[in-house]
Design an enzyme around this catalytic site. Structure first.
Site, short mmCIF file in Angstrom:
data_model
loop_
_atom_site.label_atom_id
_atom_site.label_comp_id
_atom_site.label_asym_id
_atom_site.label_seq_id
_atom_site.Cartn_x
_atom_site.Cartn_y
_atom_site.Cartn_z
N ARG A 1 -7.55 -0.54 1.62
CA ARG A 1 -8.06 -1.80 1.08
C ARG A 1 -8.59 -1.63 -0.34
O ARG A 1 -8.62 -2.60 -1.12
CB ARG A 1 -9.13 -2.36 2.01
CG ARG A 1 -10.40 -1.55 2.13
CD ARG A 1 -11.21 -1.88 3.38
NE ARG A 1 -10.52 -1.45 4.59
CZ ARG A 1 -10.98 -1.65 5.82
NH1 ARG A 1 -12.13 -2.27 6.00
NH2 ARG A 1 -10.31 -1.22 6.87
N ASP B 1 1.86 6.24 5.80
CA ASP B 1 0.84 5.35 5.25
C ASP B 1 1.26 4.70 3.94
O ASP B 1 0.49 3.94 3.36
CB ASP B 1 -0.48 6.11 5.08
CG ASP B 1 -1.70 5.22 5.30
OD1 ASP B 1 -1.57 4.21 6.01
OD2 ASP B 1 -2.77 5.54 4.77
N LYS C 1 0.83 -1.21 0.00
CA LYS C 1 0.00 0.00 0.00
C LYS C 1 0.86 1.25 0.00
O LYS C 1 1.73 1.43 0.85
CB LYS C 1 -0.90 -0.01 1.23
CG LYS C 1 -1.66 1.29 1.51
CD LYS C 1 -2.39 1.19 2.85
CE LYS C 1 -2.93 2.54 3.30
NZ LYS C 1 -3.54 2.45 4.65
N ASP D 1 -12.04 6.74 4.81
CA ASP D 1 -10.78 6.51 5.53
C ASP D 1 -10.38 5.04 5.54
O ASP D 1 -9.33 4.69 6.07
CB ASP D 1 -10.89 7.04 6.97
CG ASP D 1 -9.54 7.13 7.65
OD1 ASP D 1 -8.52 7.27 6.93
OD2 ASP D 1 -9.49 7.07 8.89
N GLU E 1 -9.43 3.49 2.90
CA GLU E 1 -9.03 3.61 1.50
C GLU E 1 -7.95 2.63 1.09
O GLU E 1 -7.84 2.26 -0.07
CB GLU E 1 -8.55 5.05 1.22
CG GLU E 1 -7.09 5.37 1.52
CD GLU E 1 -6.71 5.20 2.99
OE1 GLU E 1 -5.53 4.92 3.25
OE2 GLU E 1 -7.58 5.37 3.87
N ASP F 1 -2.47 10.38 4.13
CA ASP F 1 -3.86 9.97 4.33
C ASP F 1 -4.55 10.89 5.32
O ASP F 1 -4.36 10.78 6.53
CB ASP F 1 -3.91 8.52 4.84
CG ASP F 1 -5.34 8.02 5.03
OD1 ASP F 1 -6.26 8.64 4.45
OD2 ASP F 1 -5.53 7.03 5.74
N LYS G 1 -9.70 12.38 9.34
CA LYS G 1 -9.09 11.92 10.59
C LYS G 1 -8.99 13.07 11.59
O LYS G 1 -8.99 14.25 11.21
CB LYS G 1 -7.67 11.40 10.31
CG LYS G 1 -7.59 10.13 9.49
CD LYS G 1 -6.14 9.75 9.25
CE LYS G 1 -6.02 8.48 8.43
NZ LYS G 1 -6.48 7.29 9.16
#
Length: 519
Positions: A369, A306, A283, A365, A367, A288, A295
């Protein structure tokens, strides 16, 4: 193999004796063990030198141990003391504790001790150590890894006002009589350098490392070690139907990318037709915010990490090429920035993943996956024998396992194999289940799947169940969730600095080595 913005990696040398002339700004690192901590004997705790003969004279060892007694040293794990021993050709001696004596030492015990010593070096430019001559399999490479990783620092964005005044550690000399020491030390140096590369990428701030830039750096690194490289830009992604990656990235002014890095190692195998093929997926969310499902501000700056999964995968496949593993390794790295804007995807939107599965986005959030699902389907089109993917997937990983232990999910047998290897190399992955009943929590009223469940619990496992829907049936699969372990927000420890850790680079590479050796 180094990242573009990292500090210097020290060179590694092997010797069988101390230098004959005094070396300025040099330190001799000597391991010590605990003695006398026995309630029945009543003997006072102390420390004695381990693994110093034939490199140090009896007089030098006696002088070191006398100094340790004067300092009330106990030899406890990671305990360090600095001494001046006039008879030795170094500026000072640094002792590092290993704890109670053992007949054999595990690589990670040595790696951690080396890291603790390296962090205490101060302005030393060169070190000599007897750590690599301790009894035990793998300790030579582990000592080198610990010294390189423990001395790691990242100062690329510091001005002259706050930049380190010294050049840092630039030379490591390993004293050992171990057979094939040069080969083992070179291997340890290569692995540690790959981890440092992953750390450098994660530590680079999102102002300087956005999707196109991460893709460029991956391309430069890949080509430098002979990998085949393919980069898809936003137009190519849209045309090919990478709906998850396009959807996550559409809120940012910095469009997404997909990078493919291929190591064709089967040509190096004794039987090329039987060489295994391994897919890696990582990933790469360069920052993020959470998107519209934004967040909390207080800890959002940590989301520079991230893309830790992408960094580890890029470093791992490059290392596989550098060390010429006799297997095929294909890395697929989806990269995006998750931002809120007038063009961002909304909670309730439906997107079509690569391969055709539709997903209702209930939470923007969740995202990671979504971009991983695209990459997994693409990776499975190559018909790999194994798929290893990794990401800072869920905050639920830290709730379940804390900040240092990755969660490993996937096909039962391969999951356990990956977790066991992770524990052997000191990254301590732990196998987690994927209960079938959790799939019901991902039902959507308008699409094939929802990207989150309506439940508070089992967040890591639910994310794993979601990803499993995109893995081809014939592929042995493991996902390593490193939401906590990829970035150390606390104090440095062992060979782990504050900030990016490089986890799970060593796990993934060790799994690749195991597959190359055992299928």
């Amino acid at each position: 193999m180094t990242a573009e913005s990292g500090d210097q990696i020290p060179t590694v040398h092997v010797a069988t004796s101390l230098p004959k002339r005094r070396v300025s700004s040099s330190v001799l690192i000597v391991p010590v063990v605990s003695t006398g901590d026995d309630e029945q004997s009543g003997e006072r705790p102390g420390a004695v030198v381990a693994s110093a003969e034939p490199f140090l004279s009896a007089d030098a060892i006696a002088e070191i141990e006398a100094g340790l007694r004067a300092l009330d040293a106990t030899g406890a794990s990671d305990q360090v003391h600095r001494l001046v021993v006039s008879s030795l050709p170094v500026s000072s001696v640094l002792t590092v504790g290993l704890g109670k004596p053992r007949y054999e030492w595990t690589p990670d015990a040595v790696r951690r001790a080396a890291g603790a010593a390296a962090r205490a070096l101060g302005t030393a430019k060169a070190v000599v150590t007897t750590l690599a001559d301790l009894p035990g399999d793998g300790v030579c490479a582990a000592a080198v890894e610990g010294l390189i990783l423990g001395s790691y620092r990242f100062s690329a964005f510091r001005s002259a006002k706050t930049a380190p005044k010294d050049a840092g550690l630039h030379k490591i000399t390993v004293l050992t009589t171990t057979k094939d020491a040069r080969k083992h030390c070179a291997h340890g140096a290569a692995v540690a350098t790959a981890v440092a590369t992953a750390r450098d990428l994660v530590n680079t701030p999102p102002s300087h490392l956005y999707p196109a830039e991460l893709a460029r750096r991956a391309k430069v690194l890949g080509e430098s070690v002979g990998l085949e490289v393919q980069v898809l830009d936003e137009k190519a992604l849209q045309k090919a139907g990478y709906g998850g990656l396009v959807g996550v990235g559409q809120g940012s002014s910095r469009p997404p990318r997909l990078v493919r890095l291929t190591h064709r190692g089967s040509r190096l195998a004794k039987n090329p037709r039987r060489a295994k093929k391994v897919a890696l997926v990582g990933k790469g969310v360069t920052f993020d915010t959470g998107g519209i499902s934004i967040k909390p501000a207080a800890s959002m700056h940590y989301m520079t990490s991230d893309m830790g999964g992408a960094a580890a995968v890029i470093a791992t496949v490059a290392l596989a090429a550098q060390l010429e593993l006799p297997i095929n390794v294909i890395a697929t790295v989806p990269i995006a920035e998750n931002m809120p804007s007038a063009t961002a995807q909304r909670p309730g939107d439906v997107l079509t993943q690569y391969g055709g599965t539709t997903v209702e986005v209930l939470n923007t959030d969740a995202e990671g996956r979504l971009i991983l699902a695209d990459a997994i389907v693409r990776a499975c089109e190559d018909n790999p024998d194994y798929l290893i993917e990794t990401s800072t997937l869920t905050g639920a990983q830290t709730v379940a396992l804390g900040a240092r232990i990755p969660g490993v999910m996937g096909s039962d047998e391969f999951r356990d194999r990956v977790a066991a290897i992770s524990q052997q190399v000191g990254e301590n992955g732990w196998p987690m289940p994927l209960p079938d009943e959790l799939k019901d929590d991902l039902k959507s009223t308008v699409a094939d799947l929802a990207n989150v469940s309506g439940q508070r619990f089992a967040g890591m496992l639910v994310a794993g169940v979601f990803l499993r829907e995109f893995v081809a049936d014939a592929v042995d699969w493991a996902h390593i969730d490193v939401a906590g372990p990829a970035y150390n927000t606390g104090s440095a420890w062992g060979y782990t600095p504050k900030g990016a850790t490089g986890v799970p680079t060593r796990t993934m590479f060790a799994v690749l080595e195991d597959i190359a050796a055992n299928g």
